[in-house]
Structures are given as C-alpha cells and as structure tokens.
Design a protein around this motif. Structure first.
Motif, PDB file in Angstrom:
ATOM      1  N   GLY A  93      -2.029  12.788  -4.656  1.00  0.00           N
ATOM      2  CA  GLY A  93      -1.661  13.802  -3.678  1.00  0.00           C
ATOM      3  C   GLY A  93      -2.888  14.458  -3.085  1.00  0.00           C
ATOM      4  O   GLY A  93      -3.982  13.884  -3.073  1.00  0.00           O
ATOM      5  N   GLY A  94      -2.715  15.681  -2.612  1.00  0.00           N
ATOM      6  CA  GLY A  94      -3.800  16.416  -1.980  1.00  0.00           C
ATOM      7  C   GLY A  94      -4.340  17.513  -2.876  1.00  0.00           C
ATOM      8  O   GLY A  94      -4.453  17.352  -4.091  1.00  0.00           O
ATOM      9  N   LEU A 122      -4.207  10.809 -15.486  1.00  0.00           N
ATOM     10  CA  LEU A 122      -5.244  10.742 -14.455  1.00  0.00           C
ATOM     11  C   LEU A 122      -4.841  11.565 -13.246  1.00  0.00           C
ATOM     12  O   LEU A 122      -3.690  11.524 -12.811  1.00  0.00           O
ATOM     13  CB  LEU A 122      -5.474   9.281 -14.030  1.00  0.00           C
ATOM     14  CG  LEU A 122      -5.947   8.332 -15.137  1.00  0.00           C
ATOM     15  CD1 LEU A 122      -5.800   6.879 -14.689  1.00  0.00           C
ATOM     16  CD2 LEU A 122      -7.390   8.624 -15.501  1.00  0.00           C
ATOM     17  N   ASN A 123      -5.797  12.293 -12.695  1.00  0.00           N
ATOM     18  CA  ASN A 123      -5.559  13.115 -11.508  1.00  0.00           C
ATOM     19  C   ASN A 123      -6.301  12.489 -10.326  1.00  0.00           C
ATOM     20  O   ASN A 123      -7.523  12.555 -10.244  1.00  0.00           O
ATOM     21  CB  ASN A 123      -6.066  14.536 -11.759  1.00  0.00           C
ATOM     22  CG  ASN A 123      -5.777  15.473 -10.588  1.00  0.00           C
ATOM     23  OD1 ASN A 123      -5.538  15.050  -9.472  1.00  0.00           O
ATOM     24  ND2 ASN A 123      -5.817  16.770 -10.858  1.00  0.00           N
ATOM     25  N   PHE A 124      -5.540  11.833  -9.425  1.00  0.00           N
ATOM     26  CA  PHE A 124      -6.134  11.201  -8.246  1.00  0.00           C
ATOM     27  C   PHE A 124      -5.952  12.057  -6.987  1.00  0.00           C
ATOM     28  O   PHE A 124      -6.043  11.562  -5.872  1.00  0.00           O
ATOM     29  CB  PHE A 124      -5.504   9.819  -8.002  1.00  0.00           C
ATOM     30  CG  PHE A 124      -5.934   8.758  -8.986  1.00  0.00           C
ATOM     31  CD1 PHE A 124      -6.791   9.039 -10.034  1.00  0.00           C
ATOM     32  CD2 PHE A 124      -5.469   7.462  -8.871  1.00  0.00           C
ATOM     33  CE1 PHE A 124      -7.185   8.064 -10.956  1.00  0.00           C
ATOM     34  CE2 PHE A 124      -5.848   6.463  -9.777  1.00  0.00           C
ATOM     35  CZ  PHE A 124      -6.708   6.776 -10.819  1.00  0.00           C
ATOM     36  N   GLY A 125      -5.705  13.350  -7.187  1.00  0.00           N
ATOM     37  CA  GLY A 125      -5.553  14.250  -6.042  1.00  0.00           C
ATOM     38  C   GLY A 125      -6.868  14.451  -5.313  1.00  0.00           C
ATOM     39  O   GLY A 125      -7.919  14.595  -5.947  1.00  0.00           O
ATOM     40  N   THR A 157       2.800  13.693  -5.214  1.00  0.00           N
ATOM     41  CA  THR A 157       3.320  14.998  -4.803  1.00  0.00           C
ATOM     42  C   THR A 157       2.984  15.232  -3.331  1.00  0.00           C
ATOM     43  O   THR A 157       1.813  15.195  -2.946  1.00  0.00           O
ATOM     44  CB  THR A 157       2.708  16.132  -5.644  1.00  0.00           C
ATOM     45  OG1 THR A 157       3.042  15.936  -7.022  1.00  0.00           O
ATOM     46  CG2 THR A 157       3.235  17.495  -5.202  1.00  0.00           C
ATOM     47  N   ILE A 158       4.012  15.441  -2.511  1.00  0.00           N
ATOM     48  CA  ILE A 158       3.794  15.669  -1.085  1.00  0.00           C
ATOM     49  C   ILE A 158       4.271  17.063  -0.702  1.00  0.00           C
ATOM     50  O   ILE A 158       5.104  17.656  -1.382  1.00  0.00           O
ATOM     51  CB  ILE A 158       4.516  14.610  -0.220  1.00  0.00           C
ATOM     52  CG1 ILE A 158       6.029  14.614  -0.496  1.00  0.00           C
ATOM     53  CG2 ILE A 158       3.931  13.224  -0.463  1.00  0.00           C
ATOM     54  CD1 ILE A 158       6.810  13.660   0.391  1.00  0.00           C
TER      55      ILE A 158
END
Length: 335
Positions: A93-94, A122-125, A157-158
C-alpha cells in the motif's frame, strides 16, 4: 545533494506535519533483478537506511519518529528473521501501510507480527505511492529472495487518494515525483510507457504551479473527472488485477486480498466504492469489507495524527484487530 536524496527531501516536505529536524543515513539503492527497459524507477525510500525525524504537532507537542529500511527501501519489521516460518504475510500500500508519522511499535504490520510470531511479516508500503509503483517493483525484483515461504498472502490496503494518483488528478500532479513510472494499455496489457515528467498534464500543472495558477486547472479538471470516474475505477481495478498477476507469477500458491482502513475508505462515494468492489469481484479478487468504524469526518479527526491526516496509533491498533480476525480465518497453519 544527490538526485535521490533531493527527491526524498521533496516527498517528505510535502507531508503536512511540521518537520523541525531530520537525520538520514543513506544506503546504495538495490539493483533491479530484471531489466525490461531503460527506465530505472527508484521509490523515495530506496536510498535511505535509517531516518529520524522530530515533528512539531498542533499545540506545540513534539514527537520523535524513527524509520529503518531494508535493502529494498521497505520499512523493517524485525531484525531477527528466522529461516523457518509457517507462512509469510505481506502488507502492500501507501503511507497508511508504511506507517508515516508513527514509530515501529505503533504500526499495524508490527502489531500483526507480534500476534503471529511464527510468521514472517513484511511491510511493502511506500509513502506517497499507489498501485503503479508496486507494479514496477513486482515486475523488476525477485521477491522469492526475500519472502521465506512459497504460499505467502499479500494484503493490499487502499484508500481514496489511490484512485486520484492512478488517474493522475491535478491535486496529485502538484506534488508527484517526476520520475514516477506511467503505465498505459497496449494490446490489452498494462505496459511501462514513460516517466511522469513526460506527461503533458504533469507539465501543465507544474507550469501553472510555478505561477500559482494551478487552482484553475483543479477546477477545470474536477468537471471532467466526475464524468470519467467509472472509467478511472475500471482502470484502477485492472491495475490491481495486474499487480495480483505479478504476485502470483512469483508465488503461484499465494493468496491476494484487498481491503481498506476504515474510516478512510477505499473510495468516498458509496456508488464509486460499490462499483470498485464489483470490478474486483469480476477479476476474482477478494475484498475484505471493513465496517469497524463509520466513515465520518468526526471519526477521521479522532483517528488521525493531529494536523496531518495519516492514521494514528489508535487506528492502527483497531485495524490490527480487524486484520488479525481475517488472517486467522485463513487457517495459515495449513500454508
């Protein structure tokens, strides 16, 4: 100052928290695994190893925030990552996912890692981004090197502004990074076309911004955006589906989900949101409805960082409980 450091400073300076101090430790950007074209997009955190900020909030309160990134420029959840895991949980997400304005122990991805200690989280935000940047990274990085299991789940998450960023709305183009990749439909497929700096609309907005006339572009664009909304939603859902296909290309046994962080819903208008959910169903994408908090301005004020707009620690805690229930229902022990 290097280009990437300058870009990072620009993006961070657009956040509405008042930044009173900043300390950055740089790292070399990780090389791409797959070179499909000449454009080498780097997201804003790709060259940052650690970042410490001192924020002055409304009322004069000061908050110290520290961010630590891995070799990809993603926010690190844990420095102790054991080799054997029951399953991998990926959050994409962002800035909501990244946890802008919050320390590690306050963000939902860390809280999930505490609830699911036997799983890799893992956090790919990526702050200030939408689906496009995630698409580029999944096209060009081999995440099998990073994800420990063959059957990970990815939870995207959007929120409302993601659609504005994908449709290149005037309000987004005022602060968007010039090197951001742009994808266009070619022969029915999303293909990397050019950097944002080459878009006529971007150049127009930047020109008007220079002379403080960009509000005129906003008013004119808003009329056309209403009429084009359904087409924009269709393209948005199509890009999410393309991201899903890239994820499954690397992890054929993985599971892909889309959700929202109430009260900051996927889209503001109910009819737009319903249309998006219908399009996701068309692509066989599972959407997790989040009705934990009613979408109202009062609730948004209560659950956001004062004077900033990003979700606060309290909302991250509520969102953690929502996600934990959904994740438990998947029976990850069988993954």
């Amino acid at each position: 100052m290097s280009f990437f450091r300058l870009l990072t400073f620009f993006l961070i300076s657009t956040i509405s928290l008042a930044n009173s101090a900043q300390e950055t430790i740089q790292q070399p950007p990780r090389e791409l695994d797959h070179f499909k074209e000449h454009q080498k997009y780097r997201h804003s955190n790709s060259t940052i190893k650690t970042l410490k900020q001192s924020f002055t909030l409304h009322g004069g309160e000061t908050k110290e925030v520290s961010y630590e990134h891995d070799e990809y420029g993603f926010r690190k959840i844990s420095s102790n990552d054991i080799l054997k895991r029951k399953a991998s949980i990926i959050f994409a997400g962002g800035s909501f996912t990244y946890g802008h304005g919050l320390n590690l122990e306050e963000i939902f991805s860390f809280k999930i890692s505490e609830k699911f200690k036997d799983h890799q989280v893992l956090n790919f935000g990526l702050p200030g981004t939408s689906i496009t940047e995630q698409i580029f990274l999944w096209e060009h990085f081999n995440f099998q090197k990073k994800v420990k299991t063959k059957r990970p789940i990815l939870i995207l998450t959007i929120f409302n502004d993601h659609l504005n960023r994908e449709s290149l709305s005037s309000s987004y183009l005022r602060w968007a990074p010039a090197h951001r990749p742009v994808y266009t439909i070619k022969s029915g497929q999303w293909k990397l076309s050019h950097p944002l700096s080459e878009e006529d609309k971007y150049q127009r907005v930047q020109f008007l911004k220079k002379y403080k006339l960009d509000f005129l572009h906003d008013k004119l664009s808003s009329v056309f955006e209403i009429y084009n909304r359904r087409k924009e939603i269709e393209n948005f859902a199509s890009k999410i589906n393309y991201l899903k296909s890239l994820f499954l290309e690397q992890f054929p046994e993985g599971k892909f989900f889309v959700t929202e962080m109430a009260p900051f819903m996927a889209l503001k208008r109910d009819e737009d949101r319903s249309y998006l959910i219908d399009k996701l169903k068309y692509y066989k994408i599972v959407f997790w409805h989040n009705g934990t908090i009613e979408d109202s301005e009062k609730n948004k004020e209560h659950y956001q960082i004062p004077g900033d707009g990003h979700p606060n620690a309290l909302l991250n805690e509520v969102y953690t409980d929502f996600l934990a229930d959904k994740i438990k229902s998947l029976n990850l022990s069988s993954f």
